[in-house]
Design a protein around this motif. Structure first.
Motif, PDB file in Angstrom:
ATOM      1  N   GLU A 142     -13.075 -13.230   8.358  1.00 42.19           N
ATOM      2  CA  GLU A 142     -11.985 -12.329   7.986  1.00 42.19           C
ATOM      3  C   GLU A 142     -11.369 -12.749   6.659  1.00 42.19           C
ATOM      4  N   ALA A 143     -11.244 -14.060   6.448  1.00 36.89           N
ATOM      5  CA  ALA A 143     -10.680 -14.564   5.189  1.00 36.89           C
ATOM      6  C   ALA A 143     -11.533 -14.111   4.005  1.00 36.89           C
ATOM      7  N   ALA A 144     -12.842 -14.225   4.134  1.00 33.21           N
ATOM      8  CA  ALA A 144     -13.738 -13.805   3.056  1.00 33.21           C
ATOM      9  C   ALA A 144     -13.623 -12.311   2.805  1.00 33.21           C
ATOM     10  N   ASP A 145     -13.533 -11.525   3.866  1.00 29.52           N
ATOM     11  CA  ASP A 145     -13.383 -10.074   3.721  1.00 29.52           C
ATOM     12  C   ASP A 145     -12.081  -9.729   2.992  1.00 29.52           C
ATOM     13  N   LEU A 146     -10.999 -10.395   3.362  1.00 32.13           N
ATOM     14  CA  LEU A 146      -9.714 -10.141   2.707  1.00 32.13           C
ATOM     15  C   LEU A 146      -9.771 -10.527   1.230  1.00 32.13           C
ATOM     16  N   GLN A 147     -10.432 -11.637   0.908  1.00 36.97           N
ATOM     17  CA  GLN A 147     -10.564 -12.027  -0.503  1.00 36.97           C
ATOM     18  C   GLN A 147     -11.407 -11.012  -1.268  1.00 36.97           C
TER      19      GLN A 147
ATOM     20  N   ARG B  86       0.837  -1.211   0.000  1.00 36.06           N
ATOM     21  CA  ARG B  86       0.000   0.000   0.000  1.00 36.06           C
ATOM     22  C   ARG B  86       0.865   1.252   0.000  1.00 36.06           C
ATOM     23  N   LYS B  87       1.913   1.234   0.808  1.00 37.86           N
ATOM     24  CA  LYS B  87       2.796   2.407   0.910  1.00 37.86           C
ATOM     25  C   LYS B  87       3.455   2.739  -0.415  1.00 37.86           C
ATOM     26  N   ILE B  88       3.833   1.719  -1.171  1.00 37.75           N
ATOM     27  CA  ILE B  88       4.523   1.987  -2.432  1.00 37.75           C
ATOM     28  C   ILE B  88       3.557   2.075  -3.616  1.00 37.75           C
ATOM     29  N   GLY B  89       2.279   1.846  -3.357  1.00 35.96           N
ATOM     30  CA  GLY B  89       1.278   1.966  -4.407  1.00 35.96           C
ATOM     31  C   GLY B  89       1.213   0.788  -5.357  1.00 35.96           C
ATOM     32  N   SER B  90       1.685  -0.375  -4.919  1.00 36.80           N
ATOM     33  CA  SER B  90       1.624  -1.576  -5.761  1.00 36.80           C
ATOM     34  C   SER B  90       0.290  -2.267  -5.520  1.00 36.80           C
ATOM     35  N   ARG B  91      -0.675  -1.958  -6.382  1.00 41.23           N
ATOM     36  CA  ARG B  91      -2.010  -2.528  -6.213  1.00 41.23           C
ATOM     37  C   ARG B  91      -2.000  -4.046  -6.410  1.00 41.23           C
ATOM     38  N   ILE B  92      -1.242  -4.514  -7.397  1.00 41.21           N
ATOM     39  CA  ILE B  92      -1.206  -5.956  -7.628  1.00 41.21           C
ATOM     40  C   ILE B  92      -0.512  -6.674  -6.477  1.00 41.21           C
ATOM     41  N   GLY B  93       0.541  -6.069  -5.944  1.00 45.61           N
ATOM     42  CA  GLY B  93       1.216  -6.645  -4.778  1.00 45.61           C
ATOM     43  C   GLY B  93       0.305  -6.672  -3.559  1.00 45.61           C
ATOM     44  N   GLU B  94      -0.459  -5.607  -3.399  1.00 47.75           N
ATOM     45  CA  GLU B  94      -1.410  -5.536  -2.287  1.00 47.75           C
ATOM     46  C   GLU B  94      -2.481  -6.627  -2.418  1.00 47.75           C
ATOM     47  N   ALA B  95      -3.027  -6.782  -3.624  1.00 41.76           N
ATOM     48  CA  ALA B  95      -4.058  -7.803  -3.840  1.00 41.76           C
ATOM     49  C   ALA B  95      -3.495  -9.196  -3.595  1.00 41.76           C
ATOM     50  N   TYR B  96      -2.294  -9.441  -4.086  1.00 40.73           N
ATOM     51  CA  TYR B  96      -1.642 -10.739  -3.891  1.00 40.73           C
ATOM     52  C   TYR B  96      -1.454 -11.023  -2.406  1.00 40.73           C
ATOM     53  N   ALA B  97      -0.957 -10.047  -1.668  1.00 38.77           N
ATOM     54  CA  ALA B  97      -0.726 -10.224  -0.229  1.00 38.77           C
ATOM     55  C   ALA B  97      -2.049 -10.402   0.520  1.00 38.77           C
ATOM     56  N   LEU B  98      -3.076  -9.641   0.150  1.00 37.21           N
ATOM     57  CA  LEU B  98      -4.388  -9.788   0.788  1.00 37.21           C
ATOM     58  C   LEU B  98      -4.957 -11.192   0.571  1.00 37.21           C
ATOM     59  N   SER B  99      -4.853 -11.683  -0.661  1.00 38.87           N
ATOM     60  CA  SER B  99      -5.377 -13.008  -0.966  1.00 38.87           C
ATOM     61  C   SER B  99      -4.631 -14.090  -0.190  1.00 38.87           C
ATOM     62  N   ASN B 100      -3.320 -13.963  -0.110  1.00 40.42           N
ATOM     63  CA  ASN B 100      -2.546 -14.952   0.642  1.00 40.42           C
ATOM     64  C   ASN B 100      -2.777 -14.832   2.150  1.00 40.42           C
ATOM     65  N   LEU B 101      -2.959 -13.616   2.640  1.00 43.45           N
ATOM     66  CA  LEU B 101      -3.294 -13.424   4.048  1.00 43.45           C
ATOM     67  C   LEU B 101      -4.657 -14.062   4.337  1.00 43.45           C
ATOM     68  N   SER B 102      -5.568 -13.970   3.395  1.00 42.34           N
ATOM     69  CA  SER B 102      -6.870 -14.611   3.536  1.00 42.34           C
ATOM     70  C   SER B 102      -6.730 -16.117   3.687  1.00 42.34           C
ATOM     71  N   THR B 103      -5.874 -16.716   2.864  1.00 41.34           N
ATOM     72  CA  THR B 103      -5.662 -18.157   2.942  1.00 41.34           C
ATOM     73  C   THR B 103      -5.118 -18.546   4.315  1.00 41.34           C
ATOM     74  N   LEU B 104      -4.234 -17.717   4.844  1.00 40.73           N
ATOM     75  CA  LEU B 104      -3.710 -17.950   6.198  1.00 40.73           C
ATOM     76  C   LEU B 104      -4.841 -17.870   7.223  1.00 40.73           C
ATOM     77  N   ARG B 105      -5.688 -16.847   7.121  1.00 39.31           N
ATOM     78  CA  ARG B 105      -6.796 -16.705   8.069  1.00 39.31           C
ATOM     79  C   ARG B 105      -7.741 -17.900   7.971  1.00 39.31           C
ATOM     80  N   GLU B 106      -7.955 -18.382   6.756  1.00 40.79           N
ATOM     81  CA  GLU B 106      -8.808 -19.557   6.573  1.00 40.79           C
ATOM     82  C   GLU B 106      -8.212 -20.769   7.295  1.00 40.79           C
TER      83      GLU B 106
END
Length: 185
Positions: free
Chosen positions: A70-75, A43-63
């Motif tokens: 929370e996983a569904a919200d992150l996805q 988010r800080k560097i403005g990498s939207r694709i990096g942010e989406a990738y990290a959010l999706s993987n964080l979701s998998t961790l929460r799952e």
């Protein structure tokens, strides 16, 4: 972290995501908090694709740790970004993951609609991803009680996996040989 010392903020964000993913795969869920840092760094560097990738993987961790809501919200957050930037493969991947989450939450009709959307997106995007989505959709169909259609689609997914020679083929084949009540395990 070397990337941080060199001032490479993009590299740092990527390494944080890699480290978080590696820790999650090895069962170090507490250490996988690096994924949250990767979201912030992207988010800080403005990498939207990096942010989406990290959010999706964080979701998998929460799952994996039982945080399905929370996983569904992150996805959903990742899905919005992938759609915003026009990443069809990212969109299909996240829809596939959302379908799995909805099955876990016993929201089967919503899961089926999500898988249908994922199949439409993945069909024109990536053969392997389309195959994975098709396999996920079969488990949804089986959960809905349509085991005949589920088996037919699973056979199709198995044939597609074999065609491209990927490791998922034996797993899908094993599911195909199970009685219908075990198809969703």
């Amino acid at each position: 972290m070397i990337d941080r010392e060199l001032g490479d903020r993009t590299g740092e964000a990527e390494r944080l995501a890699d480290l978080g993913n590696m820790r999650a795969r090895t069962g170090d869920y507490g250490g996988a908090a690096d994924l949250q840092y990767a979201v912030v760094a992207n988010r800080k560097i403005g990498s939207r694709i990096g942010e989406a990738y990290a959010l999706s993987n964080l979701s998998t961790l929460r799952e994996k740790t039982g945080g399905y809501t929370e996983a569904a919200d992150l996805q959903q957050q990742a899905l919005a970004i992938y759609r915003e930037i026009g990443s069809r493969p990212g969109e299909a991947l996240v829809l596939n993951r959302l379908g799995r989450l909805l099955i876990s939450a016993d929201e089967l009709h919503s899961a089926w609609r999500t898988y249908t959307d994922a199949l439409d997106v993945a069909y024109d995007t990536d053969f392997f991803l389309h195959t994975r989505v098709l396999e996920g959709a079969t488990y949804c169909l089986a959960s809905l009680g349509d085991t005949d259609k589920a088996r037919t689609q699973l056979r199709e997914a198995i044939a597609m996996y074999r065609r491209i020679g990927v490791p998922e083929s034996p797993t899908a084949t094993a599911k195909h040989t199970m009685p219908p009540s075990h198809l969703t395990d």
